[in-house]
Design a protein around this motif. Structure first.
Motif, PDB file in Angstrom:
ATOM      1  N   ALA A   1       0.836  -1.207   0.000  1.00 25.49           N
ATOM      2  CA  ALA A   1       0.000   0.000   0.000  1.00 25.49           C
ATOM      3  C   ALA A   1       0.867   1.251   0.000  1.00 25.49           C
ATOM      4  N   VAL A   2       1.952   1.234   0.764  1.00 23.41           N
ATOM      5  CA  VAL A   2       2.866   2.377   0.809  1.00 23.41           C
ATOM      6  C   VAL A   2       3.474   2.631  -0.564  1.00 23.41           C
ATOM      7  N   TYR A   3       3.924   1.557  -1.224  1.00 21.16           N
ATOM      8  CA  TYR A   3       4.589   1.717  -2.511  1.00 21.16           C
ATOM      9  C   TYR A   3       3.625   2.097  -3.638  1.00 21.16           C
ATOM     10  N   ALA A   4       2.344   1.892  -3.419  1.00 21.95           N
ATOM     11  CA  ALA A   4       1.348   2.233  -4.437  1.00 21.95           C
ATOM     12  C   ALA A   4       1.022   3.729  -4.452  1.00 21.95           C
ATOM     13  N   ARG A   5       1.449   4.450  -3.415  1.00 24.10           N
ATOM     14  CA  ARG A   5       1.156   5.883  -3.340  1.00 24.10           C
ATOM     15  C   ARG A   5       2.185   6.701  -4.126  1.00 24.10           C
ATOM     16  N   THR A   6       1.858   7.976  -4.322  1.00 24.70           N
ATOM     17  CA  THR A   6       2.765   8.910  -4.975  1.00 24.70           C
ATOM     18  C   THR A   6       3.379   9.817  -3.908  1.00 24.70           C
ATOM     19  N   TYR A   7       4.701  10.008  -3.970  1.00 17.85           N
ATOM     20  CA  TYR A   7       5.411  10.780  -2.949  1.00 17.85           C
ATOM     21  C   TYR A   7       6.123  11.974  -3.578  1.00 17.85           C
ATOM     22  N   ARG A   8       6.326  12.997  -2.763  1.00 16.19           N
ATOM     23  CA  ARG A   8       6.994  14.205  -3.230  1.00 16.19           C
ATOM     24  C   ARG A   8       8.487  13.981  -3.447  1.00 16.19           C
ATOM     25  N   SER A   9       9.042  13.008  -2.698  1.00 15.37           N
ATOM     26  CA  SER A   9      10.470  12.751  -2.814  1.00 15.37           C
ATOM     27  C   SER A   9      10.773  11.316  -2.419  1.00 15.37           C
ATOM     28  N   VAL A  10      11.949  10.848  -2.807  1.00 17.18           N
ATOM     29  CA  VAL A  10      12.404   9.506  -2.425  1.00 17.18           C
ATOM     30  C   VAL A  10      12.555   9.414  -0.912  1.00 17.18           C
ATOM     31  N   GLU A  11      13.030  10.501  -0.300  1.00 20.66           N
ATOM     32  CA  GLU A  11      13.232  10.501   1.143  1.00 20.66           C
ATOM     33  C   GLU A  11      11.912  10.311   1.893  1.00 20.66           C
ATOM     34  N   THR A  12      10.850  10.916   1.360  1.00 15.89           N
ATOM     35  CA  THR A  12       9.534  10.775   1.994  1.00 15.89           C
ATOM     36  C   THR A  12       9.056   9.329   1.919  1.00 15.89           C
ATOM     37  N   GLU A  13       9.266   8.690   0.782  1.00 18.82           N
ATOM     38  CA  GLU A  13       8.850   7.297   0.638  1.00 18.82           C
ATOM     39  C   GLU A  13       9.686   6.385   1.531  1.00 18.82           C
ATOM     40  N   ARG A  14      10.967   6.687   1.649  1.00 17.65           N
ATOM     41  CA  ARG A  14      11.827   5.895   2.535  1.00 17.65           C
ATOM     42  C   ARG A  14      11.364   6.007   3.992  1.00 17.65           C
ATOM     43  N   LEU A  15      10.951   7.200   4.374  1.00 16.06           N
ATOM     44  CA  LEU A  15      10.474   7.404   5.734  1.00 16.06           C
ATOM     45  C   LEU A  15       9.186   6.610   5.977  1.00 16.06           C
ATOM     46  N   ALA A  16       8.278   6.594   4.983  1.00 13.27           N
ATOM     47  CA  ALA A  16       7.038   5.822   5.112  1.00 13.27           C
ATOM     48  C   ALA A  16       7.346   4.333   5.236  1.00 13.27           C
ATOM     49  N   LYS A  17       8.307   3.869   4.464  1.00 12.77           N
ATOM     50  CA  LYS A  17       8.730   2.458   4.522  1.00 12.77           C
ATOM     51  C   LYS A  17       9.315   2.135   5.901  1.00 12.77           C
ATOM     52  N   LYS A  18      10.166   3.008   6.406  1.00 10.69           N
ATOM     53  CA  LYS A  18      10.792   2.804   7.710  1.00 10.69           C
ATOM     54  C   LYS A  18       9.743   2.695   8.805  1.00 10.69           C
ATOM     55  N   ARG A  19       8.700   3.516   8.728  1.00 17.47           N
ATOM     56  CA  ARG A  19       7.660   3.501   9.752  1.00 17.47           C
ATOM     57  C   ARG A  19       6.884   2.189   9.759  1.00 17.47           C
ATOM     58  N   VAL A  20       6.687   1.603   8.590  1.00 16.98           N
ATOM     59  CA  VAL A  20       5.989   0.313   8.523  1.00 16.98           C
ATOM     60  C   VAL A  20       6.786  -0.758   9.267  1.00 16.98           C
ATOM     61  N   PHE A  21       8.091  -0.779   9.065  1.00 13.97           N
ATOM     62  CA  PHE A  21       8.920  -1.760   9.757  1.00 13.97           C
ATOM     63  C   PHE A  21       8.984  -1.467  11.255  1.00 13.97           C
ATOM     64  N   GLU A  22       9.013  -0.209  11.626  1.00 15.69           N
ATOM     65  CA  GLU A  22       8.992   0.145  13.041  1.00 15.69           C
ATOM     66  C   GLU A  22       7.706  -0.324  13.706  1.00 15.69           C
ATOM     67  N   ASP A  23       6.583  -0.185  13.000  1.00 13.88           N
ATOM     68  CA  ASP A  23       5.300  -0.655  13.526  1.00 13.88           C
ATOM     69  C   ASP A  23       5.312  -2.176  13.707  1.00 13.88           C
ATOM     70  N   MET A  24       5.937  -2.885  12.784  1.00 13.11           N
ATOM     71  CA  MET A  24       6.023  -4.343  12.886  1.00 13.11           C
ATOM     72  C   MET A  24       6.786  -4.744  14.147  1.00 13.11           C
ATOM     73  N   LEU A  25       7.920  -4.112  14.383  1.00 14.20           N
ATOM     74  CA  LEU A  25       8.727  -4.454  15.549  1.00 14.20           C
ATOM     75  C   LEU A  25       8.016  -4.068  16.846  1.00 14.20           C
ATOM     76  N   LYS A  26       7.293  -2.969  16.822  1.00 18.30           N
ATOM     77  CA  LYS A  26       6.535  -2.561  18.003  1.00 18.30           C
ATOM     78  C   LYS A  26       5.435  -3.567  18.299  1.00 18.30           C
ATOM     79  N   GLU A  27       4.731  -4.018  17.260  1.00 16.73           N
ATOM     80  CA  GLU A  27       3.675  -5.012  17.456  1.00 16.73           C
ATOM     81  C   GLU A  27       4.255  -6.310  18.004  1.00 16.73           C
TER      82      GLU A  27
END
Length: 347
Positions: A244-270
């Motif tokens: 779902a994250v990769y299907a969106r459009t982002y203003r920059s590569v850095e923004t998409e990387r941050l969204a990706k990082k948050r998904v993995f952080e949520d996994m580890l928190k869960e």
């Protein structure tokens, strides 16, 4: 002599590959030759006083498992009649890769077996070099040591020292899993083949333990599977979130990387936000996780429930189950996924 003729029969096909892959197949031939050279019949190892008693006990168990696989699981047992001590913890090191912003695995083409989602090396240094090359191209990469692999019935694979440390249940699952590859293997569909071997191997363990009336061992094995499934489900849910994250459009590569990082952080928190008794056992180091690592889980487990359902529809008849699986050879990957109730990956 027979094994050598079998291997060199593949050489004309290997020569069709591009020159850039010659080094890869050279190391593959060298590694397989080492295994042949160091292999000897199980009976010889069992009669050798220099072989450790622990090894002999595992070889006796494997002989029992081979006999059960042939009589009760309807699996070919050409493999595991010999023993090979490689003096190392893994037989091969496997490289997995995926684009930075996709859950779709990179694939490599091989003679006879078609496209696979991994590249295996008999030397860890070679795997590391390949991983570095792919990282430089921008891929997410994961390198893992592998304790066993199958030549799909083309050759008689030996018992390896690399997997003898496993518990009885885990060792039985490995043996049945690898023998399943020799029963049915569909070129070019890694997910299908690995999930089928996983489901069939696990069912084999259940039947073997019931045949021995080892109910306590069966309970322990089922508890192990339940715990493993909890981890797998978390990782598969994470993979869907990444899609779902990769299907969106982002203003920059850095923004998409941050969204990706948050998904993995949520996994580890869960994974951490449960009681110690129920805690999911996964690596909690954030740098360990990427698209390629998640794909290794998806390959082996995404389609397992579909195969379990198919076996149940066949009233537990393994021969009917295997025939139904084999009948899917002529279907496309997408058609097989549809039958097993698994949506195709359209990344």
């Amino acid at each position: 002599m027979t094994k050598t003729r079998n291997w060199f029969a593949l050489l004309p096909l290997l020569c069709l590959c591009a020159c850039s892959t010659v080094q890869f197949y050279t190391q593959a031939i060298r590694g397989q030759t080492e295994i042949w050279r160091k292999s000897r019949p199980n009976a010889d190892a069992l009669a050798d006083p220099s072989v450790a008693e622990r090894v002999k006990q595992r070889l006796k168990l494997i002989e029992e498992l081979r006999a059960f696989a042939a009589s009760d699981l309807h699996l070919p047992t050409k493999s595991f009649g010999k023993y090979c001590d490689l003096k190392r913890p893994f037989v091969v090191w496997v490289v997995y890769a995926a684009p930075e912003f996709s859950t779709e695995s990179k694939k490599w083409w091989y003679p006879l077996v078609g496209s696979l989602k991994y590249r295996g090396f008999f030397d860890e240094k070679d795997a590391t070099v390949e991983a570095a090359r792919l990282k430089n191209k921008g891929y997410d990469v994961f390198v893992g040591g592998v304790e066993a692999y199958s030549t799909l019935g083309y050759l008689a694979d030996p018992v390896l020292n690399t997997f003898l440390h496993r518990s009885d249940g885990e060792l039985a699952e490995l043996i049945f899993h690898e023998l399943t590859h020799a029963k049915v293997f569909i070129p070019g569909d890694t997910d299908f083949n690995e999930a089928f071997a996983t489901a069939n191997g696990q069912e084999g363990v259940r039947r073997w333990m019931r045949s021995k009336k080892n109910l306590s061992g069966l309970r322990e094995y089922e508890a192990h599977l339940k715990k493993n499934r909890e981890s797998v489900h978390l990782m598969l849910r994470t993979r869907e979130k990444l899609k779902a994250v990769y299907a969106r459009t982002y203003r920059s590569v850095e923004t998409e990387r941050l969204a990706k990082k948050r998904v993995f952080e949520d996994m580890l928190k869960e994974a951490a936000d449960v009681s110690p008794q129920a805690r999911i056992k996964i690596n909690h180091e954030p740098s360990f996780w990427n698209n390629a690592r998640l794909n290794t889980v998806a390959t082996y487990y995404t389609m397992v429930p579909g195969f379990e359902r198919l076996l149940k529809e066949k009233a537990g008849d393994l021969e009917a189950f295997h025939r139904e699986v084999a009948s899917m050879r002529k279907l496309s990957n997408e058609q097989r996924m549809k039958i097993l109730g698994t949506p195709a990956n359209h990344d």
